[in-house]
Design a protein around this motif. Structure first.
Motif, PDB file in Angstrom:
ATOM      1  N   HIS A 140      10.661 -10.006  -1.160  1.00 46.61           N
ATOM      2  CA  HIS A 140      11.501  -9.890   0.101  1.00 46.61           C
ATOM      3  C   HIS A 140      12.101  -8.406   0.728  1.00 46.61           C
ATOM      4  O   HIS A 140      12.363  -8.416   1.586  1.00 46.61           O
ATOM      5  CB  HIS A 140      12.839 -10.888  -0.097  1.00 46.61           C
ATOM      6  CG  HIS A 140      13.559 -11.011   1.250  1.00 46.61           C
ATOM      7  ND1 HIS A 140      13.166 -11.877   2.341  1.00 46.61           N
ATOM      8  CD2 HIS A 140      15.035 -10.600   1.488  1.00 46.61           C
ATOM      9  CE1 HIS A 140      14.133 -11.730   2.960  1.00 46.61           C
ATOM     10  NE2 HIS A 140      15.178 -11.274   2.588  1.00 46.61           N
ATOM     11  N   CYS A 141      12.152  -7.717  -0.326  1.00 40.42           N
ATOM     12  CA  CYS A 141      12.873  -6.277   0.036  1.00 40.42           C
ATOM     13  C   CYS A 141      11.872  -5.207   0.252  1.00 40.42           C
ATOM     14  O   CYS A 141      11.088  -4.647  -0.353  1.00 40.42           O
ATOM     15  CB  CYS A 141      13.572  -5.659  -1.317  1.00 40.42           C
ATOM     16  SG  CYS A 141      14.854  -6.963  -1.858  1.00 40.42           S
ATOM     17  N   PRO A 142      12.039  -4.537   1.829  1.00 41.09           N
ATOM     18  CA  PRO A 142      11.460  -3.303   1.998  1.00 41.09           C
ATOM     19  C   PRO A 142      11.641  -2.287   1.311  1.00 41.09           C
ATOM     20  O   PRO A 142      12.827  -2.085   0.795  1.00 41.09           O
ATOM     21  CB  PRO A 142      11.896  -2.939   3.448  1.00 41.09           C
ATOM     22  CG  PRO A 142      12.376  -4.467   3.962  1.00 41.09           C
ATOM     23  CD  PRO A 142      12.892  -5.243   2.558  1.00 41.09           C
ATOM     24  N   GLY A 143      10.704  -1.440   0.906  1.00 36.38           N
ATOM     25  CA  GLY A 143      11.015  -0.278  -0.060  1.00 36.38           C
ATOM     26  C   GLY A 143      10.702  -0.660  -1.513  1.00 36.38           C
ATOM     27  O   GLY A 143      10.468   0.287  -2.212  1.00 36.38           O
ATOM     28  N   LEU A 144      10.197  -1.673  -1.850  1.00 32.85           N
ATOM     29  CA  LEU A 144       9.860  -2.125  -3.183  1.00 32.85           C
ATOM     30  C   LEU A 144       8.189  -2.331  -3.119  1.00 32.85           C
ATOM     31  O   LEU A 144       7.832  -2.822  -2.145  1.00 32.85           O
ATOM     32  CB  LEU A 144      10.778  -3.331  -3.660  1.00 32.85           C
ATOM     33  CG  LEU A 144      11.958  -2.941  -4.270  1.00 32.85           C
ATOM     34  CD1 LEU A 144      12.747  -4.487  -4.636  1.00 32.85           C
ATOM     35  CD2 LEU A 144      12.298  -1.982  -5.187  1.00 32.85           C
ATOM     36  N   LYS A 145       7.595  -1.996  -4.311  1.00 33.89           N
ATOM     37  CA  LYS A 145       6.262  -2.604  -4.548  1.00 33.89           C
ATOM     38  C   LYS A 145       6.515  -3.532  -5.755  1.00 33.89           C
ATOM     39  O   LYS A 145       7.236  -3.437  -6.641  1.00 33.89           O
ATOM     40  CB  LYS A 145       5.251  -1.555  -5.017  1.00 33.89           C
ATOM     41  CG  LYS A 145       4.959  -0.704  -3.782  1.00 33.89           C
ATOM     42  CD  LYS A 145       3.864   0.277  -4.080  1.00 33.89           C
ATOM     43  CE  LYS A 145       3.583   1.279  -3.006  1.00 33.89           C
ATOM     44  NZ  LYS A 145       2.369   2.112  -3.084  1.00 33.89           N
ATOM     45  N   VAL A 146       5.879  -4.859  -5.453  1.00 33.95           N
ATOM     46  CA  VAL A 146       6.034  -5.755  -6.659  1.00 33.95           C
ATOM     47  C   VAL A 146       4.550  -6.174  -7.186  1.00 33.95           C
ATOM     48  O   VAL A 146       3.926  -6.624  -6.321  1.00 33.95           O
ATOM     49  CB  VAL A 146       6.750  -7.195  -5.890  1.00 33.95           C
ATOM     50  CG1 VAL A 146       7.218  -8.002  -7.164  1.00 33.95           C
ATOM     51  CG2 VAL A 146       8.227  -6.497  -5.187  1.00 33.95           C
ATOM     52  N   VAL A 147       4.558  -6.209  -8.279  1.00 32.50           N
ATOM     53  CA  VAL A 147       3.202  -6.583  -8.916  1.00 32.50           C
ATOM     54  C   VAL A 147       3.391  -7.448 -10.100  1.00 32.50           C
ATOM     55  O   VAL A 147       4.537  -7.226 -10.931  1.00 32.50           O
ATOM     56  CB  VAL A 147       2.361  -5.500  -9.296  1.00 32.50           C
ATOM     57  CG1 VAL A 147       2.081  -4.821  -8.100  1.00 32.50           C
ATOM     58  CG2 VAL A 147       3.145  -4.468 -10.366  1.00 32.50           C
ATOM     59  N   ALA A 148       2.581  -8.457 -10.385  1.00 34.50           N
ATOM     60  CA  ALA A 148       2.670  -9.453 -11.424  1.00 34.50           C
ATOM     61  C   ALA A 148       1.088  -9.431 -12.128  1.00 34.50           C
ATOM     62  O   ALA A 148       0.351 -10.229 -11.607  1.00 34.50           O
ATOM     63  CB  ALA A 148       3.096 -10.630 -11.079  1.00 34.50           C
ATOM     64  N   PRO A 149       1.031  -8.606 -13.214  1.00 35.28           N
ATOM     65  CA  PRO A 149      -0.612  -8.834 -13.638  1.00 35.28           C
ATOM     66  C   PRO A 149      -0.994 -10.370 -14.376  1.00 35.28           C
ATOM     67  O   PRO A 149       0.257 -10.852 -14.936  1.00 35.28           O
ATOM     68  CB  PRO A 149      -0.648  -7.536 -14.858  1.00 35.28           C
ATOM     69  CG  PRO A 149       0.797  -7.473 -15.074  1.00 35.28           C
ATOM     70  CD  PRO A 149       1.813  -7.904 -13.861  1.00 35.28           C
ATOM     71  N   TYR A 150      -2.046 -10.770 -14.582  1.00 34.98           N
ATOM     72  CA  TYR A 150      -2.436 -11.749 -15.267  1.00 34.98           C
ATOM     73  C   TYR A 150      -3.129 -11.427 -16.745  1.00 34.98           C
ATOM     74  O   TYR A 150      -2.682 -11.649 -17.894  1.00 34.98           O
ATOM     75  CB  TYR A 150      -3.121 -12.818 -14.608  1.00 34.98           C
ATOM     76  CG  TYR A 150      -3.936 -13.735 -15.259  1.00 34.98           C
ATOM     77  CD1 TYR A 150      -3.192 -14.495 -16.229  1.00 34.98           C
ATOM     78  CD2 TYR A 150      -5.275 -13.889 -15.281  1.00 34.98           C
ATOM     79  CE1 TYR A 150      -3.726 -15.522 -16.753  1.00 34.98           C
ATOM     80  CE2 TYR A 150      -5.915 -14.863 -15.884  1.00 34.98           C
ATOM     81  CZ  TYR A 150      -5.158 -15.715 -16.958  1.00 34.98           C
ATOM     82  OH  TYR A 150      -5.950 -16.725 -17.593  1.00 34.98           O
ATOM     83  N   THR A 151      -4.199 -10.534 -16.550  1.00 33.44           N
ATOM     84  CA  THR A 151      -4.868 -10.169 -17.664  1.00 33.44           C
ATOM     85  C   THR A 151      -4.547  -8.764 -18.487  1.00 33.44           C
ATOM     86  O   THR A 151      -3.549  -7.872 -17.984  1.00 33.44           O
ATOM     87  CB  THR A 151      -6.256 -10.044 -17.190  1.00 33.44           C
ATOM     88  OG1 THR A 151      -6.519  -8.663 -16.464  1.00 33.44           O
ATOM     89  CG2 THR A 151      -7.053 -11.059 -16.435  1.00 33.44           C
ATOM     90  N   ALA A 152      -4.933  -8.392 -19.485  1.00 33.96           N
ATOM     91  CA  ALA A 152      -4.631  -7.374 -20.122  1.00 33.96           C
ATOM     92  C   ALA A 152      -5.150  -5.927 -19.412  1.00 33.96           C
ATOM     93  O   ALA A 152      -4.446  -5.140 -19.146  1.00 33.96           O
ATOM     94  CB  ALA A 152      -5.090  -7.379 -21.562  1.00 33.96           C
ATOM     95  N   ILE A 153      -6.285  -6.101 -18.927  1.00 30.01           N
ATOM     96  CA  ILE A 153      -6.882  -5.103 -18.066  1.00 30.01           C
ATOM     97  C   ILE A 153      -5.912  -4.845 -16.765  1.00 30.01           C
ATOM     98  O   ILE A 153      -5.527  -3.654 -16.501  1.00 30.01           O
ATOM     99  CB  ILE A 153      -8.247  -5.557 -17.384  1.00 30.01           C
ATOM    100  CG1 ILE A 153      -9.256  -5.243 -18.573  1.00 30.01           C
ATOM    101  CG2 ILE A 153      -8.675  -4.163 -16.217  1.00 30.01           C
ATOM    102  CD1 ILE A 153     -10.592  -5.885 -18.248  1.00 30.01           C
ATOM    103  N   GLU A 154      -5.428  -5.881 -16.099  1.00 30.11           N
ATOM    104  CA  GLU A 154      -4.532  -5.747 -14.966  1.00 30.11           C
ATOM    105  C   GLU A 154      -3.058  -5.104 -15.448  1.00 30.11           C
ATOM    106  O   GLU A 154      -2.806  -4.315 -15.077  1.00 30.11           O
ATOM    107  CB  GLU A 154      -4.043  -7.116 -14.477  1.00 30.11           C
ATOM    108  CG  GLU A 154      -5.448  -7.530 -13.699  1.00 30.11           C
ATOM    109  CD  GLU A 154      -5.270  -9.063 -13.487  1.00 30.11           C
ATOM    110  OE1 GLU A 154      -6.132  -9.677 -13.405  1.00 30.11           O
ATOM    111  OE2 GLU A 154      -3.961  -9.485 -13.217  1.00 30.11           O
TER     112      GLU A 154
END
Lengths: 329, 328
Positions: A140-154
């Motif tokens: 929801h927040c401007p100014g953040l990047k948000v990531v959620a990996p699934y695999t080990a490569i990611e």
């Protein structure tokens, strides 16, 4: 692809590789050094990098998140580990008010290169206060990047990119993935873009979007749809929750005409709500049926095994839902 | 005034005049800001520093160029004392694009990386953890710097302040915690918010020494802090400089400050005013002439009026700025 590694080791290796590359990077959090990580995601890092760069903190999330932000303002590149993102609630003020907003508030003069990482979502059997997905809170927040990996490569490639990024990055891991093994390439994994979704399985009839461990479920659903019902599902691993890769989603929906999102968070104001808004706004005319959201039940996570299972997104229910969407019921 | 004569000898004539200039700049700037506020050029929250000037004037005298500074929303005077041009500060207060945060931060969110000034923070107490983080970076980089971390008696009750104390002491971070105790957290008097033996003993259980300072007396600020700060710089761990000070105005421009008596305020203005008392000492002990001081005052008035004009004549941010600098 000729060898495998666990998600946990992929995280560890990314931190180690980056710390070797850049002396400004340090890891700070509860049990990260001597104990080698509550989930062993920092195994052997203390041995290699010493106490200066791998720092055990007291249990004080608000305080050490703020210390990380201050160090980042001053030009260091902290990796702040939360034992779980449930505990990061104590520190969300610094993540949002201090890390995310300062670039803007300073007219672009002070940036905050910091990674906030740790397990997020619902591991099993640990009840309400340890089983919550915070993806939509941060997305929801401007100014953040948000990531959620699934695999080990990611996990490896995205974490490298997150550490090299000059913005604050919220990096959502999943406890149930730490021990899972994935194939990895023989050569070095390169940093991956933080803003791009990945089509992990091509399909023609329906688009399933998911992130983190829900990608696992999406793939199971897709298998069953294909094998038992002849429905071809395209599975998109969202990877990035802020920004959301609209182009990949829209392109897929224009092809399939149907979309369903799976997430471990709650339904209301969730990532699925955002995905559907995007599709309605940008590909409304391509939809063959109403878009769907599947999420965890609107309750604090129950402890009892049967209730917990009822609360979490259910593979059979999702299969049935998609059959309805495809008018096969 | 409780100042040893040896103290004066460490400050030469130019140094003394510089202190006076800093004091009056902070005072005149804030008075000018109040005028601009009443005229509607400054709006929103605006917290004035009037009365507390000796704290930052004195500490900026002992601060080294490599040191960093972070403070609360009552931050205008800190920037001035660090040498940030008054024009860009006033322009920021007016929300102008020539402001130091390009009009996007306002009174509470101002920064100056060149001077190692990291805000300006609108979340009460948050700057204390951030200050410990700045100190962490000084130690990590071994650059000989200390982090001056200012907070008020209100912030002193925030939980994260204790967390920061604990880690700063545990890791011997070079941080100077400067408690600007003006005795009122907005309208809550210190004795209504602080339990036990009071704020002066808060550092004890963390092994952080507290130095009690007359925060209305610029010479006492310098005398009590100078050697202590050098110990922090050498790796002895943090200290708390407990500044007994007072703000003459309300918490912010919208606070009429009815929670304290007129007598209390007037008595402090009469007996402890940092500018009047410094003036007396400069005249009696440094041989500075009245003309010298008047000259400083007049020059400073011009500086402040120029800043006000600059701010008013500056342009509002362009609409294209709205979505700039959210992310790099």
């Amino acid at each position: 692809m000729s060898k495998t590694t666990s998600f946990r080791l992929a995280i560890r290796d990314a931190i180690a590789d980056e710390m070797r590359r850049d002396p400004r990077i340090f890891l700070i959090g509860e049990e990260v050094a001597q104990y080698q990580g509550a989930y062993k995601a920092s195994q052997d890092l203390l041995k290699e990098f010493g106490h200066k760069r791998v720092i055990d903190t007291p249990i004080a999330e608000y305080g050490f998140a703020g210390i990380g932000v201050g160090a980042a303002f001053a030009g260091l590149r902290p990796i702040v580990e939360f034992m779980t993102f449930n505990f990061a609630m104590q520190a969300i003020d610094h993540i949002v008010n201090s890390a995310a907003k300062t670039l803007y508030m300073s007219g672009g003069s002070i940036n905050c290169p910091i990674v906030f990482r740790g397990p997020n979502g619902a591991p099993r059997n640990v009840a309400a206060q340890h089983s919550q997905c915070f993806a939509s809170w941060y997305a929801h927040c401007p100014g953040l990047k948000v990531v959620a990996p699934y695999t080990a490569i990611e996990a490896n490639g995205l974490l490298k990119a997150a550490i090299r990024d000059d913005n604050p990055v919220v990096f959502l891991e999943h406890e149930s993935l730490y021990g899972k093994n994935f194939e990895i390439p023989d050569n070095e994994i390169l940093p991956m873009p933080l803003d791009r979704a990945i089509v992990v399985r091509g399909g023609a009839d329906v688009t399933i979007t998911a992130f983190s461990i829900s990608v696992d479920q999406a793939l199971s659903v897709a298998d069953e749809l294909q094998n038992k019902h002849g429905i071809s599902a395209e599975v998109i691993n969202l990877v990035s929750l802020r920004p959301i890769d609209k182009d990949t989603i829209i392109k897929s929906v224009k092809k399939t005409g149907r979309i369903l999102n799976i997430e471990e968070g709650w339904l209301e104001c969730g990532i699925g709500s955002e995905i559907i808004s995007i599709v309605i706004e940008d590909a409304f005319d391509y939809l063959d049926c109403e878009p769907k959201r599947v999420a965890t039940a609107g309750v604090p996570m129950p402890y009892s095994k049967n209730l917990e299972q009822l609360a979490l997104p259910d593979t059979n229910q999702i299969v049935n839902l998609i059959k309805c969407m495809c008018r096969l019921n | 005034m409780n100042v040893s004569s040896s103290m004066f000898h460490e400050i030469d004539l130019d140094g003394a005049k510089d202190l006076y200039r800093k004091l009056v700049l902070a005072r005149f700037f804030e008075e000018q800001a109040a005028v601009l506020y009443s005229q509607g050029h400054i709006y929103g929250f605006c917290h004035l520093y009037i009365g507390q000037e000796a704290v930052i004037a004195g500490l900026s005298h002992v601060k080294q160029p490599q040191d960093s500074v972070v403070t609360s929303y009552r931050d205008h005077a800190h920037m001035l004392a660090l040498g940030v041009p008054p024009n860009v500060i006033m322009a920021e207060l007016c929300g102008r694009t020539q402001g130091c945060s390009r009009g996007k931060g306002g009174s509470m969110h101002m920064y100056c990386k060149e001077r190692n000034f990291y805000g300006g923070n609108g979340i009460v107490g948050a700057q204390v953890s951030i200050g410990a983080g700045l100190a962490f970076a000084h130690k990590y980089n071994d650059d000989g710097g200390v982090a001056f971390t200012f907070y008020g008696d209100g912030a002193a009750n925030q939980g994260q302040v204790f967390e920061a104390f604990n880690m700063a002491s545990l890791w011997k971070l070079p941080v100077v915690f400067v408690l600007e105790n003006n005795h009122y957290a907005l309208g809550t008097a210190e004795n209504r918010a602080v339990s036990g033996s009071g704020l002066s003993t808060r550092g004890d259980s963390f092994g952080i020494p507290t130095i009690m300072v007359d925060g209305m007396d610029v010479f006492d600020v310098i005398k009590k802090s100078k050697n202590v700060i050098e110990k922090v710089r050498c790796g002895d761990g943090p200290v708390i400089l407990h500044m007994d000070t007072y703000r003459y105005k309300g918490h912010s421009m919208s606070d009429p400050a009815n929670y304290r008596s007129r007598d209390e305020v007037e008595n402090i203005k009469k007996t402890r005013d940092p500018i009047l008392n410094t003036k007396k000492i400069l005249l009696s002990d440094f041989g500075v002439s009245t003309d010298d001081l008047t000259k400083i005052e007049n020059e400073t008035k011009v500086v402040v009026e120029t800043a006000a004009r600059f701010a008013i004549e500056s342009s509002e941010p362009d609409s294209s700025d709205l979505e700039k600098d959210v992310i790099l």
